[in-house]
Design a protein around this motif. Structure first.
Motif, mmCIF file in Angstrom:
data_model
loop_
_atom_site.group_PDB
_atom_site.id
_atom_site.type_symbol
_atom_site.label_atom_id
_atom_site.label_comp_id
_atom_site.label_asym_id
_atom_site.label_seq_id
_atom_site.Cartn_x
_atom_site.Cartn_y
_atom_site.Cartn_z
ATOM 1 N N GLU A 181 0.732 3.522 2.121
ATOM 2 C CA GLU A 181 1.284 3.768 3.724
ATOM 3 C C GLU A 181 2.493 2.676 3.977
ATOM 4 O OE1 GLU A 181 -0.441 4.174 8.036
ATOM 5 O OE2 GLU A 181 -1.591 3.046 6.552
ATOM 6 N N ASP A 238 -4.454 8.675 -1.013
ATOM 7 C CA ASP A 238 -5.124 7.572 -0.309
ATOM 8 C C ASP A 238 -3.930 6.660 -0.030
ATOM 9 O OD1 ASP A 238 -6.587 5.544 0.560
ATOM 10 O OD2 ASP A 238 -7.945 5.580 -0.925
ATOM 11 N N THR A 271 -3.989 3.891 1.724
ATOM 12 C CA THR A 271 -4.522 2.717 2.056
ATOM 13 C C THR A 271 -4.546 1.934 0.710
ATOM 14 O OG1 THR A 271 -7.193 3.192 1.547
ATOM 15 C CG2 THR A 271 -6.259 3.584 3.872
ATOM 16 N N THR A 329 0.831 -1.103 -0.124
ATOM 17 C CA THR A 329 -0.009 0.051 -0.034
ATOM 18 C C THR A 329 0.748 1.177 -0.292
ATOM 19 O OG1 THR A 329 -0.010 0.194 2.441
ATOM 20 C CG2 THR A 329 -1.783 -1.116 1.484
#
Length: 306
Positions: free
Chosen positions: A96, A124, A126, A94
């Motif tokens: 992150e 985003d 995630t 991901t």
């Protein structure tokens, strides 16, 4: 005496008979945003690879904060980050997870600043990398470079794939980095970006640095642009030295002026002028005045790709 952030002396790289870079001598002080320009094949990417210690110079040397980029590459990389125009990332991670991994590789990050950047770049984190557009992948690379607050950022086409709103956000981040005393080495084909951000600009041609200085210093390479509207028909202005007419029709004329303005004003004083506007040449016009409309280096071959 404080070491310059980046210094090269006689830096050269040859691939057989191909001269990718020749005798580059630069000194970039700490806290400066330096623009590095040239068409494809001029030697920009070769210079960046030498600064990163990825290739060995044929002659000369490159230093970052007094550390040899070849002999002290590990120590150099602790103080810099690099943003390529497009990077290969891990598709199954991901956003992150990718930022966490890149932060661990660098060794130190400002987590609060990272979270701010994620919001500012509207990313985003995630989602998996494989689902990202090119622009979103570029955001990941930019955030990873900025979040460690490095002493030097080396940026090679950093806004590739970004939309205009994110380009503006990137410019704000560069301005903030300069205010904090960070040094930015920026190679970009977006001349308006370089013009907006950079304190000085260096221009390469066929592997050689042909000009370096502030934009104000470099404006003498291109003519002053003037738009003049007369009360009657456009008169003959050929007696004014340095004047070349670009477009003329009816009561209006567009012209370029090389040299002092006074002789032209003396000629204009003989006629009734309704309006006169002038502007300094843009960086794009300066660039084209050095390269011509083609803007393409003759260098080809291995390594001469930047």
């Amino acid at each position: 005496m404080v070491d310059p952030a980046i210094r090269t002396e006689g830096l050269s790289k040859y691939y057989g008979s191909v001269r990718a870079l020749s005798d580059l001598s630069l000194e970039i002080p700490q806290g400066e945003v330096f623009g590095f320009l040239g068409p494809n094949g001029a030697g920009k990417t070769t210079t960046i690879r030498l600064l990163l210690g990825l290739i060995r110079p044929s002659a000369g040397m490159a230093e970052i904060f007094g550390l040899d980029c070849q002999k002290r590459a590990v120590d150099v990389h602790k103080r810099i980050t690099y943003v390529p125009g497009e990077a290969g990332l891990w598709p199954s991670l991901t956003g992150e997870e990718t930022l966490h991994l890149l932060g661990r590789v660098h060794g130190k990050i400002d987590e609060n600043y990272r979270n701010q950047l994620v919001k500012r770049f509207d990313l985003d984190v995630t989602r998996k990398i494989r689902t990202y557009s090119r622009g979103n992948r570029q955001k990941v690379i930019l955030i990873s470079a900025l979040m460690s607050r490095p002493d030097v950022m080396i940026l090679d086409e950093p806004t590739s794939g970004l939309d205009p709103i994110m380009e503006h956000e990137f410019r704000d981040c560069v301005d903030e980095a300069r205010e904090r005393g960070q040094t930015i080495f920026l190679s970009s084909h977006i001349l308006s970006e370089v013009e907006a951000l950079c304190d000085r600009v260096g221009i390469l041609r066929e592997g050689r640095l042909i000009e370096i200085g502030t934009l104000e210093h470099m404006r003498h390479f291109s003519a002053l642009q003037l738009e003049i509207s007369f009360a009657g028909e456009v008169p003959d202005l050929s007696s004014a030295p340095g004047v070349s007419v670009v477009k003329s029709g009816g009561q209006n004329v567009s012209l370029q002026l090389s040299g002092p303005v006074k002789p032209l004003l003396e000629v204009l004083s003989r006629y009734e002028v309704n309006r006169l506007t002038s502007r300094e040449p843009s960086l794009e016009e300066l660039f084209l005045s050095l390269y011509g409309e083609g803007g393409q280096s003759d260098e080809t071959g291995a390594g001469a790709d930047g």
